[in-house]
Design a protein around this motif. Sequence first.
Motif, mmCIF file in Angstrom:
data_model
loop_
_atom_site.group_PDB
_atom_site.id
_atom_site.type_symbol
_atom_site.label_atom_id
_atom_site.label_comp_id
_atom_site.label_asym_id
_atom_site.label_seq_id
_atom_site.Cartn_x
_atom_site.Cartn_y
_atom_site.Cartn_z
ATOM 1 N N GLN A 167 0.984 -1.217 -0.128
ATOM 2 C CA GLN A 167 0.171 0.129 -0.078
ATOM 3 C C GLN A 167 0.856 1.174 0.059
ATOM 4 O O GLN A 167 0.483 2.390 -0.583
ATOM 5 C CB GLN A 167 -1.006 0.096 1.265
ATOM 6 N N PHE A 168 2.102 1.304 0.700
ATOM 7 C CA PHE A 168 2.758 2.409 0.634
ATOM 8 C C PHE A 168 3.463 2.766 -0.645
ATOM 9 O O PHE A 168 3.601 3.675 -1.078
ATOM 10 C CB PHE A 168 3.816 2.105 1.923
ATOM 11 N N MET A 169 3.959 1.490 -1.287
ATOM 12 C CA MET A 169 4.438 1.585 -2.703
ATOM 13 C C MET A 169 3.461 2.331 -3.662
ATOM 14 O O MET A 169 3.839 3.056 -4.367
ATOM 15 C CB MET A 169 4.823 0.203 -3.101
ATOM 16 N N LYS A 170 1.964 1.771 -3.226
ATOM 17 C CA LYS A 170 1.245 2.434 -4.191
ATOM 18 C C LYS A 170 0.934 3.952 -3.967
ATOM 19 O O LYS A 170 0.608 4.542 -5.032
ATOM 20 C CB LYS A 170 -0.206 1.448 -4.067
ATOM 21 N N THR A 171 0.944 4.275 -2.730
ATOM 22 C CA THR A 171 0.847 5.671 -2.500
ATOM 23 C C THR A 171 1.903 6.696 -2.986
ATOM 24 O O THR A 171 1.723 7.546 -3.442
ATOM 25 C CB THR A 171 0.659 5.545 -0.989
ATOM 26 N N MET A 172 3.177 5.919 -3.084
ATOM 27 C CA MET A 172 4.226 6.618 -3.281
ATOM 28 C C MET A 172 4.660 6.446 -4.721
ATOM 29 O O MET A 172 5.583 7.177 -5.399
ATOM 30 C CB MET A 172 5.738 6.061 -2.381
ATOM 31 N N LYS A 173 3.833 5.839 -5.521
ATOM 32 C CA LYS A 173 3.902 5.619 -7.052
ATOM 33 C C LYS A 173 5.260 5.189 -7.451
ATOM 34 O O LYS A 173 5.929 5.431 -8.501
ATOM 35 C CB LYS A 173 3.825 6.801 -7.758
ATOM 36 N N ILE A 174 5.759 3.850 -6.823
ATOM 37 C CA ILE A 174 6.965 3.235 -7.014
ATOM 38 C C ILE A 174 6.940 2.536 -8.129
ATOM 39 O O ILE A 174 6.100 1.457 -8.443
ATOM 40 C CB ILE A 174 7.753 2.561 -5.673
ATOM 41 N N ASP A 175 7.954 2.786 -9.051
ATOM 42 C CA ASP A 175 8.202 1.871 -10.272
ATOM 43 C C ASP A 175 8.631 0.513 -9.748
ATOM 44 O O ASP A 175 9.814 0.496 -9.419
ATOM 45 C CB ASP A 175 9.154 2.662 -11.189
ATOM 46 N N ARG A 176 7.862 -0.445 -10.050
ATOM 47 C CA ARG A 176 8.173 -1.820 -9.717
ATOM 48 C C ARG A 176 9.479 -2.219 -10.321
ATOM 49 O O ARG A 176 10.286 -3.142 -9.592
ATOM 50 C CB ARG A 176 7.234 -3.022 -9.578
ATOM 51 N N ILE A 177 9.651 -2.206 -11.444
ATOM 52 C CA ILE A 177 10.568 -2.668 -12.356
ATOM 53 C C ILE A 177 12.196 -2.084 -11.751
ATOM 54 O O ILE A 177 13.134 -2.514 -11.530
ATOM 55 C CB ILE A 177 10.611 -2.365 -13.868
ATOM 56 N N ALA A 178 12.041 -0.748 -11.801
ATOM 57 C CA ALA A 178 13.003 0.137 -11.247
ATOM 58 C C ALA A 178 13.721 -0.407 -9.851
ATOM 59 O O ALA A 178 14.809 -0.491 -9.360
ATOM 60 C CB ALA A 178 12.918 1.600 -11.267
ATOM 61 N N ALA A 179 12.450 -0.392 -9.032
ATOM 62 C CA ALA A 179 12.758 -0.961 -7.481
ATOM 63 C C ALA A 179 13.466 -2.378 -7.418
ATOM 64 O O ALA A 179 14.217 -2.581 -6.588
ATOM 65 C CB ALA A 179 11.454 -0.926 -6.732
ATOM 66 N N GLY A 180 12.846 -3.180 -8.444
ATOM 67 C CA GLY A 180 13.540 -4.483 -8.222
ATOM 68 C C GLY A 180 15.222 -4.506 -8.511
ATOM 69 O O GLY A 180 15.923 -5.106 -7.919
ATOM 70 N N HIS A 181 15.538 -3.463 -9.557
ATOM 71 C CA HIS A 181 16.871 -3.388 -9.864
ATOM 72 C C HIS A 181 17.606 -2.734 -8.733
ATOM 73 O O HIS A 181 18.701 -3.141 -8.485
ATOM 74 C CB HIS A 181 17.041 -2.617 -11.185
ATOM 75 N N LEU A 182 17.170 -1.849 -8.274
ATOM 76 C CA LEU A 182 17.558 -1.085 -6.928
ATOM 77 C C LEU A 182 17.855 -2.182 -5.838
ATOM 78 O O LEU A 182 18.962 -2.032 -5.219
ATOM 79 C CB LEU A 182 16.739 -0.014 -6.441
ATOM 80 N N LEU A 183 16.908 -2.936 -5.378
ATOM 81 C CA LEU A 183 17.240 -4.048 -4.424
ATOM 82 C C LEU A 183 18.477 -4.814 -4.663
ATOM 83 O O LEU A 183 19.329 -5.095 -3.764
ATOM 84 C CB LEU A 183 15.663 -4.605 -4.409
ATOM 85 N N ASP A 184 18.561 -5.277 -5.990
ATOM 86 C CA ASP A 184 19.509 -5.876 -6.460
ATOM 87 C C ASP A 184 21.094 -4.987 -6.082
ATOM 88 O O ASP A 184 21.921 -6.037 -6.047
ATOM 89 C CB ASP A 184 19.482 -6.428 -8.212
ATOM 90 N N SER A 185 21.049 -3.987 -5.872
ATOM 91 C CA SER A 185 22.086 -3.013 -5.851
ATOM 92 C C SER A 185 22.862 -3.156 -4.288
ATOM 93 O O SER A 185 23.866 -2.763 -4.057
ATOM 94 C CB SER A 185 22.230 -1.719 -6.282
ATOM 95 N N PHE A 186 21.777 -3.534 -3.466
ATOM 96 C CA PHE A 186 22.240 -3.409 -1.983
ATOM 97 C C PHE A 186 23.266 -4.393 -1.714
ATOM 98 O O PHE A 186 23.119 -5.612 -2.071
ATOM 99 C CB PHE A 186 21.025 -3.443 -1.350
ATOM 100 N N THR A 187 24.169 -4.091 -0.687
ATOM 101 C CA THR A 187 25.131 -5.008 -0.208
ATOM 102 C C THR A 187 25.381 -5.033 1.218
ATOM 103 O O THR A 187 24.678 -3.880 2.115
ATOM 104 C CB THR A 187 26.733 -4.630 -0.915
ATOM 105 N N ASP A 188 25.799 -5.993 1.766
ATOM 106 C CA ASP A 188 25.550 -6.489 3.455
ATOM 107 C C ASP A 188 27.177 -5.547 3.794
ATOM 108 O O ASP A 188 28.044 -5.261 3.157
ATOM 109 C CB ASP A 188 25.704 -7.881 3.729
ATOM 110 N N THR A 189 26.960 -5.043 5.048
ATOM 111 C CA THR A 189 28.116 -4.704 5.836
ATOM 112 C C THR A 189 28.504 -5.532 6.854
ATOM 113 O O THR A 189 27.767 -5.533 8.128
ATOM 114 C CB THR A 189 27.797 -3.060 6.421
ATOM 115 N N PRO A 190 29.728 -6.459 6.756
ATOM 116 C CA PRO A 190 29.705 -7.131 7.876
ATOM 117 C C PRO A 190 30.172 -6.274 9.174
ATOM 118 O O PRO A 190 30.696 -5.345 9.037
ATOM 119 C CB PRO A 190 30.912 -8.112 7.415
ATOM 120 N N PRO A 191 29.936 -6.818 10.350
ATOM 121 C CA PRO A 191 30.176 -6.269 11.741
ATOM 122 C C PRO A 191 31.502 -5.580 11.725
ATOM 123 O O PRO A 191 31.823 -4.778 12.133
ATOM 124 C CB PRO A 191 30.060 -7.195 12.635
ATOM 125 N N ASP A 192 32.799 -6.470 11.117
ATOM 126 C CA ASP A 192 34.124 -5.857 11.385
ATOM 127 C C ASP A 192 34.358 -4.701 10.652
ATOM 128 O O ASP A 192 35.171 -3.810 10.815
ATOM 129 C CB ASP A 192 34.966 -7.160 10.974
#
Length: 250
Positions: free
Chosen positions: A164-189
Motif C-alpha cells: 500500500q505504501f508503494m502504491k501511495t508513493m507511486k514506486i516503479d516496480r521494475i526500477a525498484a527490483g533493480h535497486l534492491l539488487d544493488s544493495f550490499t551487506d556490511t559485515p560487523p568488522d
Amino acid sequence: MSIEPQYFDARDGVRLAWREMGEGRPVVLLHGLFSSAEVNWIKFGTAARIAAEGYRVVMPDLRVHGSSAAPHDAALYPPDVLVNDLADLVAHLGLSAFDLGGFSLGARTSVRAVVAGMAPGRLILGGMGLAGLAGWQRRGQFFKRVIAEYDSAKRGDDSWLSIQFMKTMKIDRIAAGHLLDSFTDTPPDALAALTMPTLVVCGDRDRDNGSAEDLVAALPDAVLATIPGTHMSSVTEPELGQAIAAFLTA
C-alpha cells in the motif's frame, strides 16, 4: 509544507532531485525505502526541527524515489549505486564539512558511504539495527516478495502495508527490483570505519532491522535514542527531530 526540488545529474547521467531547508552547517539526510525526502523528513516536521538549530538540511530523493528518475536499465544499478549518487550530490554541492544520516535504507546507505571512505563529522542512523546492516539478504527477500505480490496480496498479509505504501508513493516496480539488487551487506568488522560520533535512533516497537542496542554496542562511538513507534510510524513522531537536533547540538 512543500519544498520545490532542485536537480543534478549523477555520474551515469540519471537525473536526481534534492530539497533543502535552513542555513548553516550542512546535514545530509537520506530517506527510507519507498519513501521520499518530503514524506520522511519534511511532512512531519523533522527537517524544520533540525533547521531551527542552525543547520542547512539537505534531503535527496534517492534513485527510483520521489522526484528522482527511475530508469529501467539494469546497468544503471551497480552495487552500492546509492553511495555513488550520494558522493555525486556532495560533490555537486561542494560540501566539505557536513554531517550525514538516514532512516532505514538511508541509514544503510550512510553506513556504506562511510565504509567506502566518506567522512562526515557526525552520523545519524535511524530505524536501524545490526542485522539490517550485516544481514540484508533476509530483508531484501521480503521486499522482493512485496514487489512480486503487488497485485495479489490481501489485507492481513505481511506484505500488505508495504504494498500500500508503494502504491501511495507511486514506486516503479521494475526500477525498484533493480535497486534492491544493488544493495550490499556490511559485515560487523567493517563497522570499525564508523569512528565519528554516531546517533542510533529507533522506535520502541521497531525491530524490522534487528536490534538497535546491538548496533550501538558494535560501533566505536555511538549513543542510542529510543523514540515512540514502529518502523513505519516512528518517522511521524516529533521525537525523531528532537532526538536528532539534540544530538547535533550536544
